[in-house]
Write a protein that holds these residues in place. Sequence first.
Motif, PDB file in Angstrom:
ATOM      1  N   GLN A 171       0.963  -1.173  -0.027  1.00  0.00           N
ATOM      2  CA  GLN A 171      -0.119  -0.068  -0.102  1.00  0.00           C
ATOM      3  C   GLN A 171       0.788   1.459  -0.003  1.00  0.00           C
ATOM      4  N   GLU A 172       0.497   2.258  -0.768  1.00  0.00           N
ATOM      5  CA  GLU A 172       1.116   3.680  -0.690  1.00  0.00           C
ATOM      6  C   GLU A 172       0.299   4.128   0.542  1.00  0.00           C
ATOM      7  N   LEU A 173       0.794   5.493   1.002  1.00  0.00           N
ATOM      8  CA  LEU A 173       0.172   6.141   1.784  1.00  0.00           C
ATOM      9  C   LEU A 173      -1.294   6.463   1.546  1.00  0.00           C
ATOM     10  N   TRP A 174      -1.457   6.964   0.411  1.00  0.00           N
ATOM     11  CA  TRP A 174      -2.826   7.370   0.140  1.00  0.00           C
ATOM     12  C   TRP A 174      -3.535   6.249  -0.036  1.00  0.00           C
ATOM     13  N   ASP A 175      -3.096   5.074  -0.260  1.00  0.00           N
ATOM     14  CA  ASP A 175      -4.109   3.628  -0.378  1.00  0.00           C
ATOM     15  C   ASP A 175      -4.418   3.567   1.517  1.00  0.00           C
ATOM     16  N   LYS A 176      -3.615   3.778   2.148  1.00  0.00           N
ATOM     17  CA  LYS A 176      -3.976   3.529   3.677  1.00  0.00           C
ATOM     18  C   LYS A 176      -5.103   4.669   3.932  1.00  0.00           C
ATOM     19  N   MET A 177      -4.798   5.897   3.522  1.00  0.00           N
ATOM     20  CA  MET A 177      -5.852   6.941   3.842  1.00  0.00           C
ATOM     21  C   MET A 177      -7.271   6.758   3.220  1.00  0.00           C
ATOM     22  N   ALA A 178      -7.245   5.735   2.016  1.00  0.00           N
ATOM     23  CA  ALA A 178      -8.701   5.570   1.444  1.00  0.00           C
ATOM     24  C   ALA A 178      -8.943   4.336   1.933  1.00  0.00           C
ATOM     25  N   THR A 179      -8.229   3.330   2.570  1.00  0.00           N
ATOM     26  CA  THR A 179      -8.231   1.967   3.071  1.00  0.00           C
ATOM     27  C   THR A 179      -8.575   1.212   1.559  1.00  0.00           C
ATOM     28  N   THR A 180      -7.651   1.306   0.970  1.00  0.00           N
ATOM     29  CA  THR A 180      -7.864   0.524  -0.319  1.00  0.00           C
ATOM     30  C   THR A 180      -6.319  -0.413  -0.642  1.00  0.00           C
ATOM     31  N   LEU A 181      -6.646  -1.275  -1.758  1.00  0.00           N
ATOM     32  CA  LEU A 181      -5.524  -2.196  -2.134  1.00  0.00           C
ATOM     33  C   LEU A 181      -5.643  -2.008  -3.656  1.00  0.00           C
ATOM     34  N   VAL A 182      -4.360  -2.397  -4.257  1.00  0.00           N
ATOM     35  CA  VAL A 182      -4.490  -2.251  -5.888  1.00  0.00           C
ATOM     36  C   VAL A 182      -3.932  -3.806  -6.122  1.00  0.00           C
ATOM     37  N   VAL A 183      -4.970  -4.202  -6.964  1.00  0.00           N
ATOM     38  CA  VAL A 183      -4.975  -5.749  -7.334  1.00  0.00           C
ATOM     39  C   VAL A 183      -4.576  -5.761  -8.801  1.00  0.00           C
ATOM     40  N   SER A 184      -4.050  -6.989  -9.242  1.00  0.00           N
ATOM     41  CA  SER A 184      -4.160  -7.166 -10.685  1.00  0.00           C
ATOM     42  C   SER A 184      -5.393  -8.247 -11.155  1.00  0.00           C
ATOM     43  N   ASP A 185      -6.236  -7.789 -12.012  1.00  0.00           N
ATOM     44  CA  ASP A 185      -7.337  -8.278 -12.355  1.00  0.00           C
ATOM     45  C   ASP A 185      -7.128  -8.348 -13.931  1.00  0.00           C
ATOM     46  N   ARG A 186      -6.346  -9.371 -14.370  1.00  0.00           N
ATOM     47  CA  ARG A 186      -6.267  -9.466 -15.937  1.00  0.00           C
ATOM     48  C   ARG A 186      -7.614 -10.075 -16.635  1.00  0.00           C
ATOM     49  N   GLU A 187      -8.347 -10.909 -15.828  1.00  0.00           N
ATOM     50  CA  GLU A 187      -9.517 -11.374 -16.407  1.00  0.00           C
ATOM     51  C   GLU A 187     -10.765 -10.318 -16.251  1.00  0.00           C
ATOM     52  N   ASP A 188     -10.683  -9.456 -15.771  1.00  0.00           N
ATOM     53  CA  ASP A 188     -11.847  -8.464 -15.157  1.00  0.00           C
ATOM     54  C   ASP A 188     -12.619  -9.319 -14.368  1.00  0.00           C
ATOM     55  N   ARG A 189     -12.420  -9.882 -13.606  1.00  0.00           N
ATOM     56  CA  ARG A 189     -13.105 -10.671 -12.492  1.00  0.00           C
ATOM     57  C   ARG A 189     -14.048  -9.688 -11.766  1.00  0.00           C
ATOM     58  N   LEU A 190     -13.176  -8.706 -11.265  1.00  0.00           N
ATOM     59  CA  LEU A 190     -14.059  -7.576 -10.345  1.00  0.00           C
ATOM     60  C   LEU A 190     -14.794  -6.661 -11.231  1.00  0.00           C
ATOM     61  N   ARG A 191     -15.305  -6.817 -12.040  1.00  0.00           N
ATOM     62  CA  ARG A 191     -16.280  -6.158 -12.833  1.00  0.00           C
ATOM     63  C   ARG A 191     -17.343  -5.590 -12.020  1.00  0.00           C
ATOM     64  N   LEU A 192     -17.968  -4.482 -11.957  1.00  0.00           N
ATOM     65  CA  LEU A 192     -19.149  -4.212 -11.472  1.00  0.00           C
ATOM     66  C   LEU A 192     -20.267  -4.517 -12.128  1.00  0.00           C
ATOM     67  N   THR A 193     -21.222  -5.060 -11.383  1.00  0.00           N
ATOM     68  CA  THR A 193     -22.646  -5.679 -11.953  1.00  0.00           C
ATOM     69  C   THR A 193     -23.797  -4.541 -11.885  1.00  0.00           C
ATOM     70  N   SER A 194     -23.588  -3.597 -10.908  1.00  0.00           N
ATOM     71  CA  SER A 194     -24.610  -2.486 -10.825  1.00  0.00           C
ATOM     72  C   SER A 194     -24.148  -1.421  -9.999  1.00  0.00           C
ATOM     73  N   SER A 195     -24.697  -0.302 -10.183  1.00  0.00           N
ATOM     74  CA  SER A 195     -24.466   0.932  -9.520  1.00  0.00           C
ATOM     75  C   SER A 195     -24.239   1.048  -8.135  1.00  0.00           C
ATOM     76  N   ASP A 196     -24.445  -0.159  -7.490  1.00  0.00           N
ATOM     77  CA  ASP A 196     -24.110   0.022  -5.882  1.00  0.00           C
ATOM     78  C   ASP A 196     -22.692  -0.490  -5.514  1.00  0.00           C
ATOM     79  N   GLY A 197     -22.006  -0.865  -6.594  1.00  0.00           N
ATOM     80  CA  GLY A 197     -20.572  -1.325  -6.454  1.00  0.00           C
ATOM     81  C   GLY A 197     -20.248  -2.768  -6.170  1.00  0.00           C
ATOM     82  N   ARG A 198     -21.362  -3.633  -6.130  1.00  0.00           N
ATOM     83  CA  ARG A 198     -21.091  -4.859  -5.978  1.00  0.00           C
ATOM     84  C   ARG A 198     -20.264  -5.708  -6.997  1.00  0.00           C
ATOM     85  N   VAL A 199     -19.443  -6.702  -6.564  1.00  0.00           N
ATOM     86  CA  VAL A 199     -18.503  -7.304  -7.448  1.00  0.00           C
ATOM     87  C   VAL A 199     -19.426  -8.314  -8.332  1.00  0.00           C
TER      88      VAL A 199
END
Length: 204
Positions: A171-199
């Motif tokens: 994590q970079e410091l801005w990741d810690k501030m935003a509570t995020t991780l950066v991941v590799s998603d080569r097959e686009d498996r984490l695409r959003l299916t709706s506007s509420d952000g569900r995976v």
Amino acid sequence: MTKNHDEPWGTGAEHQAPAGPRQWEQRPEHPHPVAPAAPAALQPLVECPTCGKAAGDELSCQFCGQVLFLPRGITLSTAGLRFGGYLLEGVLIICTLVIGWLVWTLIVFQYGQTPGKQLLHMRVVHIPQARTAGWWRMAFREIVAKTIVGFLAAVTFAIPYFWLLWDRNRQELWDKMATTLVVSDREDRLRLTSSDGRVGTPQP
């Protein structure tokens, strides 16, 4: 008359023989020292679904990078890929004359991406909700958090920009501030299916 010293003093009533066998006073047994309670059994370490090694109490496997709360195969982006993404962003800014990059960025924020991350198949994930970061979280991460870290880096010889090199979850410091991780998603498996952000449903 002198009282016989062999006779007990008193009226004698208390020295009369009891009607039945004498009931001896029951004294509480001396309590034995109580042994300290045995420590609770250690919880078994979480096994990484990808490499099978013990992952412990971490967000990601420290051996293969698998993010433990995401579908199998979704791993942390490597430090090299992250730095390559920063360089690519710079190239895109120049090639699109800033305006094109800016419009592109505002569109892909909703997918937890920036133009560079989209081309390199990376995605930003919100840790508490275990899902792709939404538009507003991306805006906070890319604009507010990075601006704050930029001011900090200006007085610390740019050291905060290299934070992911020693962070266990990259994590970079801005990741810690935003509570995020950066991941590799080569097959686009984490695409959003709706506007509420569900995976979306993971691919087998």
